[in-house]
Design an enzyme around this catalytic site. Structure first.
Site, PDB file in Angstrom:
ATOM      1  N   LYS A 187       8.562  -1.373 -15.580  1.00  0.00           N
ATOM      2  CA  LYS A 187       9.919  -0.948 -15.264  1.00  0.00           C
ATOM      3  C   LYS A 187      10.893  -1.208 -16.408  1.00  0.00           C
ATOM      4  O   LYS A 187      12.076  -0.887 -16.308  1.00  0.00           O
ATOM      5  CB  LYS A 187      10.402  -1.652 -13.993  1.00  0.00           C
ATOM      6  CG  LYS A 187       9.609  -1.257 -12.748  1.00  0.00           C
ATOM      7  CD  LYS A 187      10.160  -1.910 -11.490  1.00  0.00           C
ATOM      8  CE  LYS A 187       9.373  -1.468 -10.257  1.00  0.00           C
ATOM      9  NZ  LYS A 187       9.897  -2.102  -9.017  1.00  0.00           N
TER      10      LYS A 187
ATOM     11  N   ARG B 171       6.203   8.199 -11.209  1.00  0.00           N
ATOM     12  CA  ARG B 171       7.589   7.764 -11.378  1.00  0.00           C
ATOM     13  C   ARG B 171       7.725   6.704 -12.471  1.00  0.00           C
ATOM     14  O   ARG B 171       8.760   6.622 -13.127  1.00  0.00           O
ATOM     15  CB  ARG B 171       8.148   7.233 -10.052  1.00  0.00           C
ATOM     16  CG  ARG B 171       8.348   8.303  -8.997  1.00  0.00           C
ATOM     17  CD  ARG B 171       9.251   7.816  -7.878  1.00  0.00           C
ATOM     18  NE  ARG B 171       8.683   6.696  -7.150  1.00  0.00           N
ATOM     19  CZ  ARG B 171       7.874   6.825  -6.097  1.00  0.00           C
ATOM     20  NH1 ARG B 171       7.505   8.037  -5.679  1.00  0.00           N
ATOM     21  NH2 ARG B 171       7.413   5.751  -5.468  1.00  0.00           N
TER      22      ARG B 171
ATOM     23  N   HIS C  48      -4.030  -1.213   5.427  1.00  0.00           N
ATOM     24  CA  HIS C  48      -5.032  -2.132   4.908  1.00  0.00           C
ATOM     25  C   HIS C  48      -6.389  -1.720   5.459  1.00  0.00           C
ATOM     26  O   HIS C  48      -6.500  -0.851   6.336  1.00  0.00           O
ATOM     27  CB  HIS C  48      -4.716  -3.581   5.271  1.00  0.00           C
ATOM     28  CG  HIS C  48      -3.706  -4.222   4.362  1.00  0.00           C
ATOM     29  ND1 HIS C  48      -3.947  -4.420   3.011  1.00  0.00           N
ATOM     30  CD2 HIS C  48      -2.457  -4.694   4.595  1.00  0.00           C
ATOM     31  CE1 HIS C  48      -2.897  -4.993   2.459  1.00  0.00           C
ATOM     32  NE2 HIS C  48      -1.965  -5.173   3.393  1.00  0.00           N
TER      33      HIS C  48
ATOM     34  N   ILE D 222      -8.484  -2.608   7.630  1.00  0.00           N
ATOM     35  CA  ILE D 222      -8.781  -2.493   9.058  1.00  0.00           C
ATOM     36  C   ILE D 222      -8.308  -1.156   9.638  1.00  0.00           C
ATOM     37  O   ILE D 222      -8.970  -0.572  10.502  1.00  0.00           O
ATOM     38  CB  ILE D 222      -8.188  -3.687   9.843  1.00  0.00           C
ATOM     39  CG1 ILE D 222      -8.765  -3.741  11.260  1.00  0.00           C
ATOM     40  CG2 ILE D 222      -6.652  -3.643   9.829  1.00  0.00           C
ATOM     41  CD1 ILE D 222      -8.437  -5.041  11.982  1.00  0.00           C
TER      42      ILE D 222
ATOM     43  N   ASP E  71     -12.427  -1.746   2.082  1.00  0.00           N
ATOM     44  CA  ASP E  71     -11.964  -2.021   0.724  1.00  0.00           C
ATOM     45  C   ASP E  71     -13.078  -1.900  -0.309  1.00  0.00           C
ATOM     46  O   ASP E  71     -12.922  -1.219  -1.332  1.00  0.00           O
ATOM     47  CB  ASP E  71     -11.378  -3.430   0.632  1.00  0.00           C
ATOM     48  CG  ASP E  71      -9.937  -3.491   1.111  1.00  0.00           C
ATOM     49  OD1 ASP E  71      -9.358  -2.426   1.403  1.00  0.00           O
ATOM     50  OD2 ASP E  71      -9.391  -4.605   1.192  1.00  0.00           O
TER      51      ASP E  71
END
Length: 376
Positions: A69, A98, A133, A135, A163
């Protein structure tokens, strides 16, 4: 930490934009395979509160600090990209763009770059911009609903299925395939969109085939491989521990019931109407001895029975110890790199990368002197 060049990916350069979960694990896999992985950490850190000294998913990597940034942050990353083969990021869709380090920005500097994107929902679709996430991702794919006992809530399999299996492994497969393409005559870089929902759904391919064939009931705890079968599941021992049974084939089943000591009274295994009776007989027998005693009975046989070990116990299992499945590095017991290679062996050569600790070394090795300046 010096770059050793071990493994089949020696010479491959990877830029990892710091994140959590499946992205770092995928980058660790590439690092384990010998790639020179440079993790771009943000000043002040971020993500889950894990002590960097113990974050094994950052082993075999190097770290630089860049504030994306800041005015010069994106340029520093693009300078790394010019010299890289692969970039991995795990932002929500649109964030990298962005920040000025999206696929178009990177490919303008390096057309042969493989740009790996790791998300839960993917780059497009109604939920693409939503948080989530593991789950949630495995829930909507049907995978979570398969795991657990009937009449009970689904069992949560840590974050392994979504994951790491549906996410990290598919990202690595995609990156390696795209890297092969980029290196062929006329090949070019491309974007790899690795969504956990896609990978997890892909993992259920065999089950969907069984459902279509009428060989799988769409409810948990009712099938051959989900705990519904009495000779494929876990059983408690007299000391409150557990044994895992996977005696699916007839010859393995016969060995199992013989060693268990119920061969004469066990009902016919193919009679599903009596599976409850068979389960009770197996459970009662396992309760008569400790896990260690049953392990001694079944170890080295074709009964397909093994003790259920904890994470701390696993490294001490004789077979795993003999193979070196786990290793100790920097005082941390951890899984060794996998798989294994006959000509280009891999190893843990460096502990978890500390944020920014390798900035000067990477600046010199990769020829990016600006990394050490104020712009980073």
């Amino acid at each position: 930490m010096a770059v050793t060049g071990n493994g089949p990916l020696a010479g491959v350069r990877v830029v990892e934009l710091a994140g959590i979960g499946p992205g770092p694990f995928a980058a660790m896999l590439l690092a384990d395979l010998g790639a020179d992985v440079v993790r771009v950490d943000r000043p002040g850190g971020g993500g889950l509160a894990i002590d960097p000294a113990y974050d094994v998913t950052n082993r075999n990597k190097r770290s630089v600090l860049i504030d994306l940034k800041s005015a010069g942050g994106p340029e520093r990353v693009l300078e790394l990209v010019e010299r890289a083969d692969v970039l991995i990021e795990g932002f929500r869709p649109g964030v990298a763009e962005r920040l000025g380090v999206g696929p178009a920005d990177c490919h303008a500097r390096n057309p042969r770059l493989v740009y790996g994107r790791m998300t839960g929902w993917g780059q497009e679709g109604p939920l693409a911009h939503s948080a989530g996430h593991d789950i949630a991702y495995i829930a909507v794919t049907g995978a979570l609903g398969m795991i657990g006992n009937p009449g009970e809530p689904p069992a949560v399999p840590a974050n392994l299925v979504g994951d790491y299996a549906g996410g990290s492994l598919y990202l690595v497969i995609g990156v390696l395939a795209a890297l092969q393409h980029a290196r062929t005559p006329g090949g070019a870089g491309q974007v790899v969109d690795a969504a956990i929902v896609d990978g997890t759904a892909h993992l259920t391919a065999m089950i969907h085939g069984m459902v279509a064939a009428g060989g799988w009931q769409d409810r948990r705890g009712s099938n051959l491989l989900d705990g519904g079968c009495p000779f494929y599941g876990t059983y408690e021992t007299s000391d409150g521990q557990y044994m895992a049974v996977g005696a699916l084939e007839q010859q393995f089943y016969e060995e199992f019931v013989r060693l268990l000591g119920i061969a004469e009274q066990a009902p016919e295994r193919k009679d599903m109407a009596r599976w409850g009776e068979l389960r009770e007989a197996v459970a009662a027998r396992f309760k008569t001895r400790t896990r260690a005693q049953w392990t001694e009975v079944f170890e080295g046989t074709d009964a397909c029975v093994a003790p259920v070990l904890s994470l701390r116990e696993a490294p001490g299992h004789p077979h795993l110890a003999a193979r070196g499945t786990f290793t100790d590095f920097g005082g941390i017991t951890q899984p060794a790199p996998a798989p294994r290679f006959s000509a280009t062996p891999t190893a843990v050569t460096g502990g978890p990368a500390r944020p920014g600790a390798d900035t000067d070394a990477v600046a010199a090795d990769w020829g990016v002197p600006g990394l050490t300046g104020k712009g980073a």
